[in-house]
Scaffold this motif. Structure first.
Motif, PDB file in Angstrom:
ATOM      1  N   VAL A 105      59.883  56.800  38.669  1.00  0.00           N
ATOM      2  CA  VAL A 105      58.770  57.686  37.996  1.00  0.00           C
ATOM      3  C   VAL A 105      58.153  59.002  37.899  1.00  0.00           C
ATOM      4  O   VAL A 105      57.079  58.753  39.501  1.00  0.00           O
ATOM      5  CB  VAL A 105      56.965  56.920  37.424  1.00  0.00           C
ATOM      6  CG1 VAL A 105      56.384  57.708  37.091  1.00  0.00           C
ATOM      7  CG2 VAL A 105      57.533  55.309  37.142  1.00  0.00           C
ATOM      8  N   PRO A 106      58.232  60.619  38.657  1.00  0.00           N
ATOM      9  CA  PRO A 106      58.219  61.785  38.487  1.00  0.00           C
ATOM     10  C   PRO A 106      56.257  61.881  37.905  1.00  0.00           C
ATOM     11  O   PRO A 106      56.380  60.706  37.367  1.00  0.00           O
ATOM     12  CB  PRO A 106      59.008  62.408  37.881  1.00  0.00           C
ATOM     13  CG  PRO A 106      59.313  61.981  36.614  1.00  0.00           C
ATOM     14  CD  PRO A 106      59.279  60.657  36.588  1.00  0.00           C
ATOM     15  N   GLU A 107      55.879  62.997  38.523  1.00  0.00           N
ATOM     16  CA  GLU A 107      54.547  62.829  37.697  1.00  0.00           C
ATOM     17  C   GLU A 107      54.690  63.302  36.088  1.00  0.00           C
ATOM     18  O   GLU A 107      53.302  63.227  35.944  1.00  0.00           O
ATOM     19  CB  GLU A 107      53.591  64.117  38.531  1.00  0.00           C
ATOM     20  CG  GLU A 107      53.496  63.942  39.726  1.00  0.00           C
ATOM     21  CD  GLU A 107      54.899  63.428  40.812  1.00  0.00           C
ATOM     22  OE1 GLU A 107      54.640  63.923  42.323  1.00  0.00           O
ATOM     23  OE2 GLU A 107      55.892  63.733  40.672  1.00  0.00           O
ATOM     24  N   THR A 108      55.591  64.350  35.879  1.00  0.00           N
ATOM     25  CA  THR A 108      55.870  64.661  34.008  1.00  0.00           C
ATOM     26  C   THR A 108      56.022  63.276  33.602  1.00  0.00           C
ATOM     27  O   THR A 108      56.245  64.123  32.184  1.00  0.00           O
ATOM     28  CB  THR A 108      56.653  65.695  34.618  1.00  0.00           C
ATOM     29  OG1 THR A 108      57.846  64.842  35.066  1.00  0.00           O
ATOM     30  CG2 THR A 108      56.578  66.755  35.059  1.00  0.00           C
ATOM     31  N   ARG A 109      55.547  62.187  33.584  1.00  0.00           N
ATOM     32  CA  ARG A 109      56.211  61.332  33.162  1.00  0.00           C
ATOM     33  C   ARG A 109      54.475  61.533  31.794  1.00  0.00           C
ATOM     34  O   ARG A 109      53.328  60.602  32.650  1.00  0.00           O
ATOM     35  CB  ARG A 109      56.015  59.926  33.863  1.00  0.00           C
ATOM     36  CG  ARG A 109      56.502  58.734  33.018  1.00  0.00           C
ATOM     37  CD  ARG A 109      57.351  57.278  33.519  1.00  0.00           C
ATOM     38  NE  ARG A 109      57.336  56.184  32.121  1.00  0.00           N
ATOM     39  CZ  ARG A 109      58.360  55.613  32.088  1.00  0.00           C
ATOM     40  NH1 ARG A 109      59.423  56.022  32.702  1.00  0.00           N
ATOM     41  NH2 ARG A 109      58.169  54.925  31.134  1.00  0.00           N
ATOM     42  N   PRO A 110      54.708  60.668  30.810  1.00  0.00           N
ATOM     43  CA  PRO A 110      54.131  60.481  29.965  1.00  0.00           C
ATOM     44  C   PRO A 110      52.959  59.420  29.822  1.00  0.00           C
ATOM     45  O   PRO A 110      53.432  58.523  30.644  1.00  0.00           O
ATOM     46  CB  PRO A 110      54.061  60.139  28.763  1.00  0.00           C
ATOM     47  CG  PRO A 110      55.666  61.208  28.388  1.00  0.00           C
ATOM     48  CD  PRO A 110      56.254  60.549  29.714  1.00  0.00           C
ATOM     49  N   LEU A 111      52.086  59.686  30.330  1.00  0.00           N
ATOM     50  CA  LEU A 111      51.060  58.732  30.835  1.00  0.00           C
ATOM     51  C   LEU A 111      50.446  57.402  29.768  1.00  0.00           C
ATOM     52  O   LEU A 111      50.774  57.698  28.490  1.00  0.00           O
ATOM     53  CB  LEU A 111      49.273  59.031  30.983  1.00  0.00           C
ATOM     54  CG  LEU A 111      48.930  59.870  32.596  1.00  0.00           C
ATOM     55  CD1 LEU A 111      47.490  60.257  32.708  1.00  0.00           C
ATOM     56  CD2 LEU A 111      49.990  59.708  33.194  1.00  0.00           C
ATOM     57  N   ARG A 129      40.642  55.850  34.748  1.00  0.00           N
ATOM     58  CA  ARG A 129      40.901  56.406  35.700  1.00  0.00           C
ATOM     59  C   ARG A 129      42.235  57.582  34.778  1.00  0.00           C
ATOM     60  O   ARG A 129      41.613  58.995  35.338  1.00  0.00           O
ATOM     61  CB  ARG A 129      42.461  55.721  36.507  1.00  0.00           C
ATOM     62  CG  ARG A 129      41.642  54.610  37.428  1.00  0.00           C
ATOM     63  CD  ARG A 129      41.102  55.758  38.435  1.00  0.00           C
ATOM     64  NE  ARG A 129      40.641  54.698  39.863  1.00  0.00           N
ATOM     65  CZ  ARG A 129      40.223  54.891  40.836  1.00  0.00           C
ATOM     66  NH1 ARG A 129      40.307  56.112  41.219  1.00  0.00           N
ATOM     67  NH2 ARG A 129      40.071  54.278  41.892  1.00  0.00           N
ATOM     68  N   VAL A 130      42.382  57.443  33.639  1.00  0.00           N
ATOM     69  CA  VAL A 130      42.801  58.518  33.181  1.00  0.00           C
ATOM     70  C   VAL A 130      41.805  59.270  32.373  1.00  0.00           C
ATOM     71  O   VAL A 130      41.893  60.930  32.390  1.00  0.00           O
ATOM     72  CB  VAL A 130      43.696  58.031  31.894  1.00  0.00           C
ATOM     73  CG1 VAL A 130      44.060  59.186  30.807  1.00  0.00           C
ATOM     74  CG2 VAL A 130      44.976  57.375  31.918  1.00  0.00           C
ATOM     75  N   ASN A 131      40.900  59.276  31.981  1.00  0.00           N
ATOM     76  CA  ASN A 131      39.892  59.766  31.549  1.00  0.00           C
ATOM     77  C   ASN A 131      39.033  60.913  32.748  1.00  0.00           C
ATOM     78  O   ASN A 131      38.210  61.903  32.144  1.00  0.00           O
ATOM     79  CB  ASN A 131      38.312  58.401  31.136  1.00  0.00           C
ATOM     80  CG  ASN A 131      37.314  59.326  30.851  1.00  0.00           C
ATOM     81  OD1 ASN A 131      35.633  59.458  31.318  1.00  0.00           O
ATOM     82  ND2 ASN A 131      37.119  59.857  29.707  1.00  0.00           N
TER      83      ASN A 131
END
Length: 327
Positions: free
Chosen positions: A143-149, A159-161
Motif C-alpha cells: 500500500v503506497p500513500e496514493t492508494r484511495p482511502l 481519522r479520515v475526518n
C-alpha cells in the motif's frame, strides 16, 4: 535544525527561537521531548506540551517541556495556543464515538485545534499522527500513500475526518504532513510488546486465514515526527512503518520464541468470533503491507529498528542502508 527567521518577525527576544507545540504528549510525545532536549539542537528549540491534567505538569517540565494546561474538548481553554508555536505536532486521538454530541465520523478535537491555529500567525509546519487503518482492508497488497482511502471502522473514519481538517489547514499556508501509523511497539512502552497477550494464551488465526500487519518502534516513530516537521513536503502523507511485512500469527510466534513462551494457539476465522473481542476481530479483518519508501527517501529517516525482531530485542540497526531497511 535551522531556525527560520521570517515567520518570527520582530517578536520579543524570548520568542526568537523556534517553538514546537506538542498536542497529546503521551508516550510518543515524551520520546520526542527527550530526543529534542538531548540532541544536537538542544537549547535552540523551545518545546511546549499541551496537557489537560494538572498532575502531569511537573513530569513534563522535568522532561524539558513547558507545560500548557488546556483541553481540546473545551475550546475556551485552548485559545491561548493561537500564535504560540512555529511548528505543531498533533498526537491527540479523536474522541470516542459520539463524544460531546459530535457525529460518529467526526474528530472535533482536530477541527478545534485547526480553528485556534488560524486565529493568529500560522505555524510553519504541522505533523498529524493518523492511522494506517484509513486504508481499510487491502487483502495483503503493498500500500503506497496514493492508494484511495477506504476506512472500514468508525475510529478510522474519524481519522479520515481529521486528515481532511489538517489538509484544509495546509491550504491556508501551513506545511502539513499526515503520518499514517500502524501498530506501535517498544519494550519500554506500557503494553508495548505482545508478552501479556502471549501469557493469556489469546489465539491467533490459522495461516490460511491470517492477515498482514505492520509495526513501528516508538523511538523511530518519534524521530519520524520530528523529521516530518522539518523535512516533510507540503500536504504530504507518509506511511511510518518498518518493512517487516509479517503476518499477525508470525509476529506473535516470533515474540513467543524471543520470550521463551509457548506460541499462541491457532484458530480458524470461522470460530475466532467465539473467542476474541470485537476490537481484536476488527484488526484481524484487515490485511495490508505498508510501503515505507516515501518516508525513507523524502524524510531521510534511517530506522534504528528496521524489523520487529531487532526492535523487540533492542538491537540497534541504524547502520543499515535505506535499501536494506526496505527489505
Amino acid at each position: 535544525m535551522n531556525t527560520l527567521s521570517n515567520p518570527l518577525g520582530a517578536l520579543p527576544a524570548r520568542f526568537r527561537r523556534e517553538r514546537l507545540l506538542i498536542v497529546g504528549c503521551g508516550d510518543v510525545g515524551q520520546r520526542v521531548v527527550r530526543d529534542l532536549s538531548t540532541g544536537p539542537g538542544a537549547g535552540r528549540l523551545q518545546v511546549l506540551a499541551l496537557t489537560s491534567s494538572p498532575a502531569r505538569v511537573a513530569g513534563l517540565r522535568q522532561l524539558g517541556a513547558r507545560p500548557l494546561l488546556g483541553n481540546l474538548d473545551d475550546a475556551a481553554t485552548v485559545r491561548r495556543l493561537s500564535g504560540v508555536a512555529t511548528r505543531v505536532l498533533h498526537l491527540a486521538p479523536p474522541p470516542g464515538e459520539g463524544a460531546g454530541g459530535a457525529a460518529w465520523w467526526a474528530d472535533p478535537r482536530t477541527v478545534a485545534l485547526a480553528r485556534v491555529l488560524r486565529l493568529r500567525s500560522l505555524p510553519v509546519s504541522l505533523a498529524y499522527a493518523s492511522t494506517s487503518g484509513v486504508y481499510g482492508d487491502c487483502q495483503g497488497a503493498l500500500v503506497p500513500e496514493t492508494r484511495p482511502l477506504a476506512p472500514a471502522t468508525p475510529r478510522a473514519q474519524r481519522r479520515v475526518n481529521a486528515e481532511r481538517a489538517v489538509r484544509h489547514l495546509g491550504r491556508a499556508g501551513v506545511r502539513a504532513s499526515v503520518l499514517r501509523i500502524p501498530g506501535i511497539y517498544a519494550p519500554d512502552r506500557e503494553g508495548g510488546t505482545p508478552e501479556a497477550r502471549l501469557r493469556r494464551g489469546t489465539p491467533v488465526l490459522v495461516p490460511e486465514d491470517d492477515v498482514f500487519t505492520n509495526h513501528i518502534h516508538a523511538d523511530d516513530l518519534a524521530r519520524a515526527c520530528v523529521a516530518a516537521l522539518w523535512k516533510g513536503r507540503p500536504q504530504r502523507a507518509y506511511n511510518v512503518s518498518d518493512a517487516s511485512h509479517m503476518k499477525m500469527g508470525d509476529y506473535f510466534d516470533l515474540a513467543a520464541d524471543l520470550y521463551g513462551l509457548p506460541r499462541p494457539p491457532r484458530v480458524p476465522r470461522s470460530t475466532a468470533q467465539e473467542q476474541l473481542s470485537l476490537m481484536l476481530l476488527s484488526f484481524m479483518g484487515e490485511s495490508r503491507r505498508l510501503d515505507n519508501r516515501r518516508m525513507l527517501q523524502e524524510l531521510g529517516l534511517r530506522l534504528h529498528y528496521p524489523s520487529v525482531a531487532q526492535g523487540l530485542q533492542g538491537l540497534h540497526g541504524a547502520n543499515l542502508s535505506a535499501g536494506a531497511q526496505r527489505g
